[in-house]
Design a protein around this motif. Structure first.
Motif, short mmCIF file in Angstrom:
data_model
loop_
_atom_site.label_atom_id
_atom_site.label_comp_id
_atom_site.label_asym_id
_atom_site.label_seq_id
_atom_site.Cartn_x
_atom_site.Cartn_y
_atom_site.Cartn_z
N UNK A 171 0.83 -1.20 0.00
CA UNK A 171 0.00 0.00 0.00
C UNK A 171 0.87 1.26 0.00
N UNK A 172 1.93 1.24 0.77
CA UNK A 172 2.86 2.37 0.79
C UNK A 172 3.45 2.61 -0.60
N UNK A 173 3.85 1.54 -1.28
CA UNK A 173 4.40 1.67 -2.63
C UNK A 173 3.38 2.22 -3.62
N UNK A 174 2.15 1.75 -3.53
CA UNK A 174 1.10 2.24 -4.43
C UNK A 174 0.85 3.73 -4.19
N UNK A 175 0.79 4.13 -2.93
CA UNK A 175 0.54 5.54 -2.63
C UNK A 175 1.72 6.42 -3.03
N UNK A 176 2.93 5.92 -2.87
CA UNK A 176 4.10 6.67 -3.33
C UNK A 176 4.11 6.80 -4.86
N UNK A 177 3.69 5.75 -5.55
CA UNK A 177 3.58 5.81 -7.01
C UNK A 177 2.54 6.85 -7.41
N UNK A 178 1.43 6.91 -6.69
CA UNK A 178 0.41 7.92 -6.96
C UNK A 178 1.00 9.32 -6.86
N UNK A 179 1.76 9.58 -5.81
CA UNK A 179 2.36 10.90 -5.60
C UNK A 179 3.31 11.24 -6.75
N UNK A 180 4.12 10.28 -7.16
CA UNK A 180 5.07 10.53 -8.24
C UNK A 180 4.36 10.84 -9.55
N UNK A 181 3.32 10.09 -9.87
CA UNK A 181 2.57 10.34 -11.10
C UNK A 181 1.86 11.69 -11.01
N UNK A 182 1.28 11.98 -9.86
CA UNK A 182 0.59 13.26 -9.66
C UNK A 182 1.56 14.43 -9.91
N UNK A 183 2.71 14.36 -9.29
CA UNK A 183 3.68 15.45 -9.42
C UNK A 183 4.18 15.59 -10.86
#
Length: 74
Positions: free
Chosen positions: A36-48
């Motif tokens: 879950x941490x990895x998925x949420x970090x991926x979300x942040x990277x794509x968002x940015x």
């Protein structure tokens, strides 16, 4: 409107807690939290990255929310 992930918690939990989706693992809370941490970090990277391309872009994450009402007799 753009979304990075559709119901990531549902997918992660069904894959690493209930074992009903890949990787078909049951009751591995540590792996669940790491995934879950990895998925949420991926979300942040794509968002940015997307916001750098187009600051006006509307981008988010889709969350699965269950509405529960208390049971009342009568």
């Amino acid at each position: 409107l753009w979304a990075t992930f559709n119901s990531p918690t549902g997918y992660v939990f069904s894959g690493t807690q209930t074992g009903t989706r890949p990787p078909y693992i049951k009751n591995d809370l540590q792996r669940t939290m790491n995934t879950l941490k990895n998925v949420l970090e991926a979300h942040v990277q794509v968002y940015q990255a997307a916001k750098k391309i187009n600051p006006a872009l509307q981008i988010g994450i889709l969350k699965n929310i269950m509405l529960m009402d208390p049971w009342r007799e009568g």
